[in-house]
Design an enzyme around this catalytic site. Structure first.
Site, mmCIF file in Angstrom:
data_model
loop_
_atom_site.group_PDB
_atom_site.id
_atom_site.type_symbol
_atom_site.label_atom_id
_atom_site.label_comp_id
_atom_site.label_asym_id
_atom_site.label_seq_id
_atom_site.Cartn_x
_atom_site.Cartn_y
_atom_site.Cartn_z
ATOM 1 N N ARG A 88 22.773 35.272 37.256
ATOM 2 C CA ARG A 88 23.620 35.156 38.439
ATOM 3 C C ARG A 88 23.250 36.243 39.419
ATOM 4 O O ARG A 88 23.054 37.392 39.038
ATOM 5 C CB ARG A 88 25.100 35.288 38.047
ATOM 6 C CG ARG A 88 25.544 34.120 37.195
ATOM 7 C CD ARG A 88 27.014 34.192 36.860
ATOM 8 N NE ARG A 88 27.316 33.218 35.825
ATOM 9 C CZ ARG A 88 28.448 33.194 35.137
ATOM 10 N NH1 ARG A 88 29.389 34.077 35.399
ATOM 11 N NH2 ARG A 88 28.642 32.279 34.215
ATOM 12 N N CYS A 120 27.604 25.525 30.420
ATOM 13 C CA CYS A 120 28.471 24.358 30.241
ATOM 14 C C CYS A 120 27.797 23.026 30.575
ATOM 15 O O CYS A 120 27.884 22.087 29.777
ATOM 16 C CB CYS A 120 29.761 24.504 31.033
ATOM 17 S SG CYS A 120 30.140 26.137 31.628
ATOM 18 N N ASP A 164 28.510 32.011 24.059
ATOM 19 C CA ASP A 164 29.192 30.855 24.602
ATOM 20 C C ASP A 164 29.419 29.772 23.551
ATOM 21 O O ASP A 164 28.669 29.680 22.578
ATOM 22 C CB ASP A 164 28.321 30.263 25.720
ATOM 23 C CG ASP A 164 29.158 29.718 26.857
ATOM 24 O OD1 ASP A 164 30.390 29.682 26.711
ATOM 25 O OD2 ASP A 164 28.569 29.329 27.880
ATOM 26 N N LYS A 203 44.293 28.738 31.079
ATOM 27 C CA LYS A 203 43.428 29.611 30.262
ATOM 28 C C LYS A 203 44.192 30.764 29.638
ATOM 29 O O LYS A 203 45.331 31.054 30.009
ATOM 30 C CB LYS A 203 42.265 30.130 31.095
ATOM 31 C CG LYS A 203 42.691 30.961 32.270
ATOM 32 C CD LYS A 203 41.473 31.493 33.010
ATOM 33 C CE LYS A 203 41.920 32.264 34.248
ATOM 34 N NZ LYS A 203 40.876 33.023 34.871
ATOM 35 N N HIS A 235 31.228 25.527 23.593
ATOM 36 C CA HIS A 235 32.048 24.507 24.234
ATOM 37 C C HIS A 235 32.554 23.576 23.158
ATOM 38 O O HIS A 235 31.780 23.090 22.339
ATOM 39 C CB HIS A 235 31.252 23.784 25.308
ATOM 40 C CG HIS A 235 30.918 24.700 26.437
ATOM 41 N ND1 HIS A 235 29.704 25.337 26.547
ATOM 42 C CD2 HIS A 235 31.671 25.154 27.465
ATOM 43 C CE1 HIS A 235 29.720 26.125 27.603
ATOM 44 N NE2 HIS A 235 30.895 26.040 28.178
ATOM 45 N N HIS A 292 36.104 26.004 26.993
ATOM 46 C CA HIS A 292 35.063 27.029 27.098
ATOM 47 C C HIS A 292 35.632 28.269 26.430
ATOM 48 O O HIS A 292 36.789 28.585 26.639
ATOM 49 C CB HIS A 292 34.786 27.443 28.545
ATOM 50 C CG HIS A 292 34.564 26.332 29.511
ATOM 51 N ND1 HIS A 292 33.338 26.074 30.054
ATOM 52 C CD2 HIS A 292 35.408 25.441 30.074
ATOM 53 C CE1 HIS A 292 33.435 25.074 30.903
ATOM 54 N NE2 HIS A 292 34.683 24.671 30.941
ATOM 55 N N GLN A 309 25.639 35.050 27.217
ATOM 56 C CA GLN A 309 27.023 34.784 26.837
ATOM 57 C C GLN A 309 27.078 34.341 25.383
ATOM 58 O O GLN A 309 26.210 33.603 24.930
ATOM 59 C CB GLN A 309 27.597 33.661 27.703
ATOM 60 C CG GLN A 309 27.725 34.023 29.160
ATOM 61 C CD GLN A 309 28.245 32.855 29.977
ATOM 62 O OE1 GLN A 309 27.725 31.754 29.889
ATOM 63 N NE2 GLN A 309 29.274 33.094 30.756
HETATM 64 ZN ZN LIG Z 1 31.512 26.977 29.881
#
Ligand SMILES: [Zn+2]
Ligand SMILES: [Zn+2]
Length: 647
Positions: free
Chosen positions: A364, A335, A384, A470, A386, A516, A382
Site C-alpha cells: 500500500r 480478500c 489474513d 466489526k 477469510h 475478515h 497480513q
Molecule cells: Zn479481507
C-alpha cells in the site's frame, strides 16, 4: 423540577437551573473537588455551565479521558498566552488536545522556535496558571470576530467557515482566543507543564499551505505525574523498535531497496517464522485451510471488489505488460483473491464454513513522510484469513475467532485489552448494504460472542463499515500505551460483488457471509509492538536465539558443536560463541543481547556429558546433563495458554 440523568441511569431532581458543579456537590464534596469538566447532553462543557432543562450529565475528573482532554485543551490556551507574551508578532491558528497532551500550531513569522526557548515558555505558563483565572466563554458576531482577527489569515479562515451565532471567544487572565469551550474550572490546577517538541506542520495538513510550527506540550495536576510521564517517555525511547530492531539484528531498511520496504535479517526472519508457525498450528486446530495467492492481480479484480474506485488514485499505480496492454495492481489486500479461491469450486451448505488462511503480503502506498519503522510501511504481510459461512454459523465462527485472538494475546503477554464493537448507526440504516435481518444476526452474533467470552467491551454505534459490523481489539503495552491489534469484520459486500453462493438445504442458491480477520494485524506491526512491549526480551519459545554455548577455551569447540547439534534436533536454536574472549565478557555480551540461556562447557562438562547452565536474569542453574536441559527447556518454553481454554 429539573431532572438530571447520570451515566449509571440514576436520576437526580433539582429545584431549578443547575450547573454540573452543583450536581457534583449534591453527590459529594470530594467529587465536586475533583470534577474538572462535564458532558451535558453529549457536548463537553465547563463545570459552571447553566443547565435549564432535563439533561444527561457526565461529570469528568482528571482520571477520565475526556477530563484530560479539557485539562490539555485549557493548557493549550496557556501555551498560546505565553507564546503571545514572548512573540507578539506570532499568529495563532489552532490548538487542540491530543492523546497525550496538546499542541498549538503557530506562524512565528521569521523567528523559529527552538529547544532553548522551551524553558521560558514553561516558566511563563506556570506563572500565568498560578493566577488561578477562570475561562469565560462569550458569543461574538461573525463581523466582530473577523474584525478582531483582521491581521490573522488563519483565524479569519476558521471564522469564515463558522455559522454566525455559533462563534465564541474564550478569555482567561488577559488572553482571548477563538474557541468552542470545554475548559477546566481554573488555570490554577495546572501545576506542571513540559514543552516537548517544536516541529514543522502545514496549515490544515496540506503541503500547498504555509508551513507553521507545531509546539507540543503536556501538562499535569501534579509535578510527580509529569516526572513519571517523562520517565515513561524515556523508557519508550529505549524500547523504540527501530532502535532495538537494529541492535538485536531483526530488521533493516535500505534506501536502495526503497523506503517503507523492510528487510528481515536472519534473526528477524527466524522470529517471524516462529510466530507464523505458532499461528498456523492454532489455525489448523480450528479447521482453517491454507491458500496461496499471487502478489499482483489484474486491475479488473479490484474494480470488481470496489477497491480501485475507492483507493485507486491513492495507491501504487498499475503495472502494464509491454505487449498486451494488460494492467496489474500490486495486491493491496488478499480478500478479492480469496473470493476467487472460494469461487473456484462449488459449495453446498454442508461444506461450510470454508476458512482460507494466508500470510499474504500486500503493498500500500504511504507518503514517505508518514513511514515509521515497522508500524507504517509500504509492503507488509497480513496474518489474513477469510471465512465463508452461512448466516446461522456466524455466532459460532465469531466465538472461535475470539478464542484464537485470546490465545494469541495470552501467549504473547498482552493481558490488558479491550474490544470495541462497531455497530450500525441506528438512525441511519440506509447507509449500509445487506438486509436488515442479516445485520441483526451479525450484530447479535458479535455482541453475544463477546459476552460469552467475557471480553471487556465498548460499543460504538455508527462505527461499523458500510459492509458489516466489526470487533477490534485494543491492547495496552507495558508502558500503558494503546495499540490497535486484531480485527474481526463481517462483510456482506464482497460476496455480493463476486457473486459468491452455496447450495442451501432448500436446493436454492444462497449468499455466504464473509468474515475478515487478522489476530496480529500484520507481521510487521505486531513484531514492532512485541519488541516495544518486551523491550526485546521475547518469550522463551519465540526467542530467535535461545542459547549461546560458551566453550571456556578452543579445546572444547568440538564438544560445544556436539551439544549444539543435540539441541538443534529438538528445535532449540542458538549459536556457539567461540571468540577468543574471557568467559565473563562473553556472558556480559550474551546478557546484553538478551539471550535466554548461556551454556558453558569445559573439561568437567565434556567428561560428564553435561553443560553448566546460566539463565538470563536468574544466574547460575548449575551443571545439567544435556538431556535434562532439553526437558527443562521444553517445560519452560511451553506457551502458558491453551487454545479455547477459556471456554
Ligand atoms: Zn479481507
Ligand atoms: Zn478553548
Amino acid at each position: 423540577m429539573l431532572k438530571i440523568t447520570l451515566p449509571d441511569g440514576s436520576i437526580r431532581e433539582y429545584e431549578g437551573a443547575v450547573t454540573p458543579l452543583q450536581v457534583a456537590l449534591s453527590i459529594s464534596d470530594g467529587l465536586a473537588r475533583n470534577t474538572i469538566s462535564a458532558v451535558v447532553n453529549g457536548k463537553q462543557t465547563e463545570v459552571d455551565t447553566t443547565i435549564t432543562e432535563d439533561s444527561t450529565v457526565q461529570l469528568l475528573t482528571w482520571n477520565d479521558d475526556m477530563g484530560k482532554k479539557a485539562f490539555w485543551h485549557s493548557s493549550a490556551h496557556l501555551l498560546a498566552q505565553a507564546i503571545m507574551e514572548f512573540y507578539p508578532e506570532a499568529k495563532l491558528t489552532i490548538g487542540p488536545a491530543i492523546a497525550n497532551g496538546f499542541y498549538y500550531d503557530v506562524d512565528f513569522g521569521g523567528e523559529p522556535l527552538s529547544e532553548k526557548d522551551f524553558e521560558k515558555l514553561e516558566k511563563k505558563i506556570l506563572e500565568n496558571a498560578k493566577k488561578n483565572s477562570t475561562f469565560n466563554l462569550r458569543e461574538v458576531s461573525k463581523a466582530d470576530a473577523l474584525k478582531e482577527y483582521a491581521d490573522n489569515p488563519f483565524k479569519t479562515e476558521l471564522i469564515e467557515n463558522l455559522p454566525d451565532g455559533e462563534i465564541t471567544f474564550v478569555t482567561h487572565d488577559n488572553f482571548t482566543d477563538l474557541c468552542r469551550g470545554g475548559h477546566i474550572p481554573s488555570t490554577g490546577i495546572v501545576k506542571a507543564v513540559k514543552i516537548l517538541n517544536a516541529a514543522g506542520a502545514y496549515w490544515r495538513g496540506d503541503e500547498k499551505n504555509p508551513q507553521l510550527t507545531r509546539v507540543y506540550g503536556v501538562s499535569f495536576p501534579k509535578q510527580k505525574e509529569l516526572t513519571e510521564y517523562l520517565e515513561r517517555l524515556e523508557e519508550a525511547k529505549r524500547r523504540d523498535h527501530r532502535k532495538l530492531g537494529k541492535e538485536l539484528g531483526i530488521f533493516a531498511f535500505s534506501e536502495k531497496v526503497g523506503a517503507g520496504l523492510p528487510l528481515w535479517l536472519p534473526k528477524g526472519a527466524a522470529l517471524r517464522k516462529k510466530l507464523e508457525e505458532f499461528l498456523s498450528k492454532a489455525q489448523k486446530k480450528q479447521g482453517y485451510e491454507f491458500v496461496i495467492s499471487p502478489h499482483i492481480g489484474a486491475k479488473e479484480l479490484y474494480v470488481t471488489s470496489g477497491h480501485w474506485d475507492k483507493y485507486g488514485a491513492d495507491s501504487f499505480q498499475p503495472i502494464k505488460t509491454p505487449n498486451e496492454g494488460e494492467e496489474f495492481l500490486l495486491k493491496p489486500m488478499n480478500c478479492p483473491h480469496h473470493c476467487e479461491i472460494y469461487k473456484a469450486q462449488q459449495w453446498s451448505y454442508k461444506d461450510l464454513p470454508k476458512r482460507y488462511a494466508e500470510f499474504g503480503t500486500v503493498y500500500r502506498y504511504e507518503q514517505s513522510g508518514e513511514l515509521h519503522g515497522l508500524t507504517r510501511v509500504r509492503g507488509f504481510t497480513q496474518d489474513d484469513a477469510h471465512l465463508f459461512c452461512t448466516p446461522d454459523q456466524l455466532l459460532q465462527e465469531f466465538e472461535k475467532v475470539i478464542d484464537l485472538v485470546l490465545y494469541v494475546f495470552g501467549s504473547l503477554g498482552f493481558a490488558d485489552f479491550t474490544a470495541q464493537i462497531s455497530l450500525r448507526d441506528k438512525e441511519n440504516r440506509d447507509k449500509y448494504i445487506g438486509s436488515d435481518e442479516n445485520w441483526e444476526k451479525a450484530e447479535n452474533a458479535i455482541v453475544t460472542a463477546a459476552k460469552a467470552k467475557g471480553l471487556k467491551t465498548v460499543t460504538e454505534y455508527g462505527e461499523a463499515a458500510f459492509y458489516g459490523p466489526k470487533l477490534d481489539f485494543m491492547v495496552k503495552d507495558a508502558l500503558g500505551r494503546s495499540w490497535q491489534l486484531g480485527t474481526i469484520q463481517v462483510d456482506y459486500n464482497l460476496p455480493e460483488r463476486f457473486d459468491l453462493w452455496y447450495n442451501g438445504s432448500d436446493n436454492e442458491k444462497h449468499r455466504p457471509v464473509m468474515i475478515h480477520r487478522a489476530p496480529f494485524g500484520s507481521m510487521e506491526r505486531f513484531i514492532a509492538i512485541l519488541i516495544e512491549n518486551t523491550a526485546g526480551d521475547f518469550p522463551l519459545w519465540l526467542s530467535p536465539e535461545q542459547f549461546t554455548i560458551l566453550p571456556i577455551s578452543e579445546k572444547y569447540s568440538d564438544y560445544a558443536k556436539k551439544v549444539s547439534e543435540s539441541l538443534e534436533i529438538h528445535d532449540i536454536c542458538g549459536l556457539i560463541d567461540d571468540r577468543n574472549e574471557k568467559t565473563g565478557k562473553k556472558i556480559r555480551d550474551a546478557e546484553l543481547k538478551k539471550l535466554p540461556f548461556m551454556l558453558i562447557v569445559g573439561e568437567n562438562e565434556e567428561n560428564n556429558g553435561t553443560i553448566s547452565v546460566r539463565r538470563r536474569g536468574e544466574g547460575d542453574l548449575g551443571e545439567m546433563k544435556v538431556e535434562d536441559f532439553i526437558s527443562y527447556f521444553k517445560e519452560q518454553a511451553k506457551p502458558a495458554f491453551e487454545l479455547g481454554a477459556n471456554q
